[in-house]
Design a protein around this motif. Sequence first.
Motif, PDB file in Angstrom:
ATOM      1  N   SER A   5       3.563   6.613 -10.257  1.00 15.10           N
ATOM      2  CA  SER A   5       3.752   5.449  -9.564  1.00 15.10           C
ATOM      3  C   SER A   5       3.021   4.357  -9.901  1.00 15.10           C
ATOM      4  N   PRO A   6       3.693   3.253  -9.807  1.00 18.32           N
ATOM      5  CA  PRO A   6       3.048   1.787 -10.212  1.00 18.32           C
ATOM      6  C   PRO A   6       1.724   1.714  -9.208  1.00 18.32           C
ATOM      7  N   GLU A   7       1.667   2.287  -7.940  1.00 17.76           N
ATOM      8  CA  GLU A   7       0.475   2.124  -6.920  1.00 17.76           C
ATOM      9  C   GLU A   7      -0.565   3.109  -7.432  1.00 17.76           C
ATOM     10  N   HIS A  22      -6.749  -0.207 -10.185  1.00 16.42           N
ATOM     11  CA  HIS A  22      -6.219  -0.797 -11.333  1.00 16.42           C
ATOM     12  C   HIS A  22      -6.814  -1.647 -12.045  1.00 16.42           C
ATOM     13  N   ASP A  23      -7.038  -1.303 -13.293  1.00 22.25           N
ATOM     14  CA  ASP A  23      -7.922  -2.165 -14.259  1.00 22.25           C
ATOM     15  C   ASP A  23      -7.179  -2.517 -15.489  1.00 22.25           C
ATOM     16  N   ALA A  44       0.832  -2.905  -4.010  1.00 20.89           N
ATOM     17  CA  ALA A  44       1.913  -3.746  -3.243  1.00 20.89           C
ATOM     18  C   ALA A  44       1.430  -5.209  -3.042  1.00 20.89           C
ATOM     19  N   ASN A  45      -0.091  -5.410  -3.103  1.00 24.71           N
ATOM     20  CA  ASN A  45      -0.369  -6.952  -2.474  1.00 24.71           C
ATOM     21  C   ASN A  45      -0.248  -7.612  -3.724  1.00 24.71           C
ATOM     22  N   TRP A  46      -0.627  -7.138  -4.894  1.00 21.15           N
ATOM     23  CA  TRP A  46      -0.773  -7.834  -6.033  1.00 21.15           C
ATOM     24  C   TRP A  46       0.062  -7.805  -7.208  1.00 21.15           C
ATOM     25  N   ARG A  47       1.231  -6.981  -6.993  1.00 18.81           N
ATOM     26  CA  ARG A  47       2.047  -6.635  -8.054  1.00 18.81           C
ATOM     27  C   ARG A  47       2.791  -7.968  -8.905  1.00 18.81           C
ATOM     28  N   LEU A  48       2.585  -8.786  -8.490  1.00 21.20           N
ATOM     29  CA  LEU A  48       3.140 -10.228  -9.066  1.00 21.20           C
ATOM     30  C   LEU A  48       2.132 -10.968  -9.772  1.00 21.20           C
ATOM     31  N   ALA A  61      -8.289  -4.440  -9.482  1.00 24.10           N
ATOM     32  CA  ALA A  61      -7.752  -4.337  -8.188  1.00 24.10           C
ATOM     33  C   ALA A  61      -7.607  -2.947  -7.485  1.00 24.10           C
ATOM     34  N   PRO A  62      -8.803  -2.601  -6.499  1.00 24.07           N
ATOM     35  CA  PRO A  62      -8.830  -1.474  -6.108  1.00 24.07           C
ATOM     36  C   PRO A  62      -8.226  -1.404  -4.649  1.00 24.07           C
ATOM     37  N   ASP A  63      -7.835  -0.315  -4.370  1.00 22.40           N
ATOM     38  CA  ASP A  63      -7.421   0.176  -2.972  1.00 22.40           C
ATOM     39  C   ASP A  63      -8.879   0.261  -2.392  1.00 22.40           C
ATOM     40  N   MET A  64      -8.958  -0.676  -1.234  1.00 21.55           N
ATOM     41  CA  MET A  64     -10.472  -0.667  -0.551  1.00 21.55           C
ATOM     42  C   MET A  64     -10.371   0.559   0.369  1.00 21.55           C
TER      43      MET A  64
END
Length: 274
Positions: A5-7, A22-23, A44-48, A61-64
């Motif tokens: 999954s891209p997530e 994500h790095d 989901a927040n930063w996909r664009l 971009a980490p999941d906090m």
Amino acid sequence: MSANSPEIGQRIVAGGIETNCHDVGNGAPVLLIHGSGPGVTAWANWRLVLPELSRTRRVIAPDMVGFGYTERPAGINYGIDGWVDHAVGVLDALGIEQTDLVGNSFGGAIALALAIRHPQRVRRLVLMGSVGVPFALTPGLDAAWGYEPSLAAMRGLLDLFAHDRSLVTDELAELRYQASIRPGFQESFSAMFPAPRQRWVDAMASREADIRAIKHKTLIIHGRDDRIIPLDTSLTLNRWIDDSQLHVFGRCGHWVQIEHSADFNHLVGHFLAD
């Protein structure tokens, strides 16, 4: 959720917490801290934003903790101190001494507090639709933090988040609803901001004197028609942070990075370029 999954990014241990992160890209680092919507993940927040910003920068971009696919330690007390420590732990785990920092909404409050507490770790600061100063809880934020899973509730929330209702499709509502009911997601989310919720707005705020003392060059971004976080919060930040500029997007709700993604990416990329 499958591993492809891209997530799902890479797994790192940040401050003792197994973290989905994500790095991507190469160059000077930029740390992106997501908002607090139900079922949210960094992707989901930063996909664009990730694919565009990573053309010239190393974007993290980490999941906090408490969100997404990051570990949810038993007995954890969620709060600004823990989230700031987790963000610093991400930088430490990746060997990053100093980074540009972009915070969205709830993530803006974390970014603001991190810049205050660890000023040497931050080069430039971007705050988008940011929490972090006192304001009266809006009905929109109360609804978001008080979300109880249902497709209808998610559809209603998405209508609040977006100014452009054409973005709020049945497919998106179904996708975000399914995200909100993944194992562990709602349990941790409902534990973060129980009613009465004004206290959590107040708890996420930094002191005025500390914000006024910020020396970092700061870009503040807000949607004029935001019904989750009022525009006044960014007007306040612009007044209190001496070296700051404010860009307000008309015909835009709480999703600047989605509703005006090309302009957002250009604006942030230009601000961070020199």
